[in-house]
Design an enzyme around this catalytic site. Structure first.
Site, short mmCIF file in Angstrom:
data_model
loop_
_atom_site.label_atom_id
_atom_site.label_comp_id
_atom_site.label_asym_id
_atom_site.label_seq_id
_atom_site.Cartn_x
_atom_site.Cartn_y
_atom_site.Cartn_z
N GLU A 54 2.63 -4.96 8.46
CA GLU A 54 1.25 -4.10 8.83
C GLU A 54 1.16 -3.97 10.42
O GLU A 54 0.99 -2.79 10.82
CB GLU A 54 0.03 -4.83 8.07
CG GLU A 54 -0.39 -4.79 6.99
CD GLU A 54 0.75 -5.45 6.03
OE1 GLU A 54 1.47 -6.23 6.58
OE2 GLU A 54 0.03 -5.48 4.80
N GLY A 101 0.81 -5.42 0.99
CA GLY A 101 -0.27 -5.54 -0.45
C GLY A 101 0.51 -6.18 -1.63
O GLY A 101 -0.20 -7.08 -2.43
N ALA A 111 1.03 -1.06 -0.14
CA ALA A 111 0.07 0.01 -0.28
C ALA A 111 0.87 1.11 0.04
O ALA A 111 1.89 1.12 0.55
CB ALA A 111 -0.95 -0.05 1.16
N GLU A 155 0.52 -9.94 -1.04
CA GLU A 155 -1.08 -10.39 -1.17
C GLU A 155 -1.10 -10.50 -2.73
O GLU A 155 -1.71 -11.54 -3.05
CB GLU A 155 -1.83 -9.44 -0.57
CG GLU A 155 -1.59 -9.52 0.97
CD GLU A 155 -2.71 -8.72 1.87
OE1 GLU A 155 -2.66 -7.25 1.41
OE2 GLU A 155 -3.35 -8.98 2.51
#
Ligand code: NAD
Length: 695
Positions: free
Chosen positions: A126, A103, A62, A106
């Protein structure tokens, strides 16, 4: 430049993310990746897809500045991308080099296959911002790496090299070279075998001892949680769902948990500090491309507590230092203290003898100014006395080579006056280190009215080289940090004079999150420091606020930790504060002598009065332009004064409560607590009236 390039290598489309510095998933990158995927999926000549990044980063996840903004949710978002990738009927292979985090990881997990270089760095960071993976990471990773690795990665947030995960199903190949060719090869293998791609969501978490592992993880993290941080527990819950719930249910649980965490004050504060650290280096009137002066050699004048610490801060960064003091003995004392400090670090196993020797070889001690004339930066750390500073700066001006930067480590004196002792005020500024200077990360860089932009820029860059968090402050008494702390300490003294005990005040603030309450902090700094400052204020201003009890405690011969007697007592060689009945007796005698009756306080009132004293002065500092941003003030407090990071610093903490509530509380304190509490800063009142925050 398009952040995603598209290249057909025979029947494989290679989509390369190239969005410096680390391929953060900004809106532009997502949009272009979605477009490239579409193209590859619709082109009949293309049979398989490879997604890759640069040598430095596959994808760092992110875009933190975007987090929590509408842009972050704008389509294509990470969920759409993941759905497209995982749902693709053509095999999709992630080819991973460098950083692959959050992310980005992911996305890699949603690919059907993964090939990585051995030294690729895999992480879910995170948790460090009070968050958790929110785009399927908690459901997909355990299906590939196993539960234990998933717990490890998500609960520590630390990166792991791909080769350590070689034995898991996370990677189909871990290679040392030819990454793209290997990834294309994996894709072609699937195409040739004519089998449907393997989707992570269809796998099961294979772990016979899952419940025991999860319980162990809960038992380990629970006692460590602070400040309402629930991220770790939610990670464990989501991983538990990956074991015993259908994939979609697990995803839903993860998404709800993420949304809760994202809104929680804890994560907001942690993200605020993360952003603040990145914006602090931007200085008004000093563009990023401002030239810097070359700093190869540093001189430190004054080999006392601060001088020795400052020398170590530079030696630790590989920069040679010359220490200057008045006499051979003074210099030797400084050199010895540096050596002793390094020797203690060697004993603790954190430094080798070899490195100790190298560092000491870079350190010289002198008594003549002529011997430091060729230094690129001279930092003065002599007694806090204007006449002494004047003498030093006149000498520096006379001997230092042209272009050398002259800095003062003064805690409170006027840097403009100091600059005026020289014929080169543009080369002068304050470098206010915190004690111990080789440990504390904060550096207040004090910009004089004549300081040249390149001087400021050079020092900001140098601070980064030495691992410091540098904040620019304008000139005023105490700069940002000490100016604010004066009001906080004063309020703690007022509470004391009204009847709260030092222990209660310390406990209330420590329970709230401060690393150390004001009385323990005063003991550490030395009670002589506060006493000297107060005496100066009494002398300068007949109306200055008095703290007679604090004066009496000092006058009773109590200096704090340095003589084992302060607001508490200390066993020699130890730092833990012990309750001292003699202090109770001094306090009781004081109340008896003044004929006043102590009143009782609840902890909330203590916290409000001390913390809002900080916030209010912070608002004055902001409105006067001494600090450029509220977030700079927050950094000063988090890095220099033990303010809890998870509250985001005093200004952020005030914003979390609501500035209107803060103003009301200050008015209440002024009307029925402490009538001398400073009136709320006009900026604070104005922002509160507009229902705004500081940023
Ligand atoms: P200190 O008394 O430990 O050291 C001062 C040193 O300066 C001594 O070694 C002394 O011999 C030397 N000195 C005095 N006059 C000199 C001169 N004319 N030429 C050369 N050397 C001279 O003091 P300190 O605590 O290290 O503080 C030094 C400065 O740093 C002060 O301005 C202080 O306000 C500031 N400061 C202190 C702290 C702290 O926590 N101690 C924190 C930030 C800034």
């Amino acid at each position: 430049m398009n952040p995603v390039s598209y290249e057909a290598v025979r029947q494989i489309a290679v989509l390369r993310l190239n969005h410096p510095p680390v391929n953060a998933l900004s809106y532009e990158l997502r949009r272009e990746l979605a477009a490239a995927l579409d193209r590859a999926l619709t082109d009949v000549a293309i049979k398989g897809i490879v997604i890759t990044g640069t040598d430095k980063a596959f994808c760092a996840g992110a875009d933190i500045p975007e987090l929590g903004t509408p842009r972050a949710a704008q389509d294509p978002n990470i969920f759409t991308l993941i759905r497209e990738i995982e749902g693709s009927r053509k095999p999709v292979v992630a080819a991973i080099a460098g950083i692959c985090m959050g992310g980005g990881l992911e996305i890699a997990l949603a690919c059907h296959y993964r090939v990585a270089l051995t030294d690729a760095q895999i992480s879910f960071p995170e948790i460090k911002l009070g968050l958790m993976p929110g785009a399927g990471g908690t459901q997909r990773l355990p299906r590939l790496s196993g539960l234990q690795w998933a717990l490890n990665l998500m609960l520590t947030g630390n990166p792991v090299r791909a080769e350590r995960l070689m034995d898991t199903d996370l990677f189909d190949r871990v290679v040392t070279r030819d990454l793209i060719a290997q990834a294309c090869d994996v894709a072609m293998g699937i195409v040739d075998a004519d089998v449907p791609p393997r989707r992570t969501r269809d796998l099961r978490v294979d772990e016979p001892y899952a419940q025991a592992l999860l319980q162990m993880a809960r038992n380990t993290v629970r006692p460590r949680l602070k400040g309402g941080d629930t991220a770790a527990m939610r990670v464990i819950d989501a991983l538990a769902a990956s074991v015993d719930k259908p994939f979609e249910d697990g995803l839903r649980l993860e998404r709800e948990a993420f949304a809760t965490l994202e809104q929680a004050p804890y994560s907001r504060a942690m993200r605020h500090i993360f952003r603040a650290e990145r914006s602090a280096s931007k200085v008004d009137g000093v563009p990023a491309d401002t030239a810097t002066r070359d700093i190869q050699r540093v001189a430190v004048i004054g080999a006392g507590t601060m001088g020795a610490g400052i020398a170590m801060a530079f030696l630790n960064a590989g920069i040679p230092v010359t220490l200057l003091d008045r006499s051979e003995q003074d210099v030797q004392r400084g050199l010895d203290s540096v050596r002793r400090n390094y020797e203690a670090t060697v004993r603790r196993g954190r430094l080798t003898e070899e490195v100790l020797r190298q560092r000491m070889a870079q350190l010289k001690g002198v008594t003549e100014y002529g011997d430091i004339a060729d230094a690129d930066l001279a930092i003065e750390a002599v007694f806090e006395n204007m006449e002494v500073k004047e003498d030093v700066f006149r000498k520096l001006d006379a001997v230092m080579k042209p272009g050398a930067i002259l800095a003062s480590n003064t805690s409170r004196l006027d840097v403009n006056r100091i600059a005026a002792f020289t014929n080169r005020p543009a080369d002068v500024l304050g470098m206010h280190f915190f004690s111990p200077a080789h440990v504390m990360k904060l550096l207040e860089v004090v910009r004089g009215e004549k300081t040249a932009p390149d001087v400021l820029h050079t020092v900001m860059q140098l601070a980064r080289r030495t691992g410091k968090v540098a904040i620019v402050s304008g000139v005023c008494d105490g700069f940002i940090g000490n100016r604010m702390i004066t009001f906080y300490l004063e309020q703690s003294m007022v509470l004391l004079e009204e009847g709260a005990s030092p222990q209660q005040i310390d406990r209330a603030l420590e329970n709230w999150g401060m690393a150390m309450g004001p009385f323990r902090m005063s003991d550490l700094a030395g009670l002589d420091i506060g006493y000297t400052i107060r005496q100066r204020q009494y002398a300068q201003d007949a109306g200055a606020r008095r703290s007679p009890l604090a004066d009496k405690v000092f006058e009773a011969g109590r200096l704090g930790q340095k003589n084992g007697l302060g607001w508490y007592k200390y066993v020699p060689g130890q730092r833990n504060a012990q309750h001292d009945p003699e202090v109770d007796a001094l306090i009781a005698a004081h109340f008896a002598a003044t004929g006043r009756t102590p009143r009782s306080f609840c902890d909330e009132e203590i916290v409000e009065r001390c913390i809002y004293a900080l916030v209010n002065e912070g608002a004055y500092i902001l409105q006067e332009g001494i600090a450029a941003r509220a977030s700079d003030i927050d950094l000063v407090y988090v890095h220099g004064y033990g303010f809890p990071r998870w509250r985001g610093g005093p200004m952020m903490a005030a914003q979390t409560v609501g500035l209107a509530s803060v103003v009301r509380a200050i008015e209440r304190i002024r009307s029925d607590g402490d009538a001398c509490f400073k009136a709320p800063a006009p900026l604070l009142v104005q922002l509160a009236a507009q229902n705004k925050g500081f940023e």
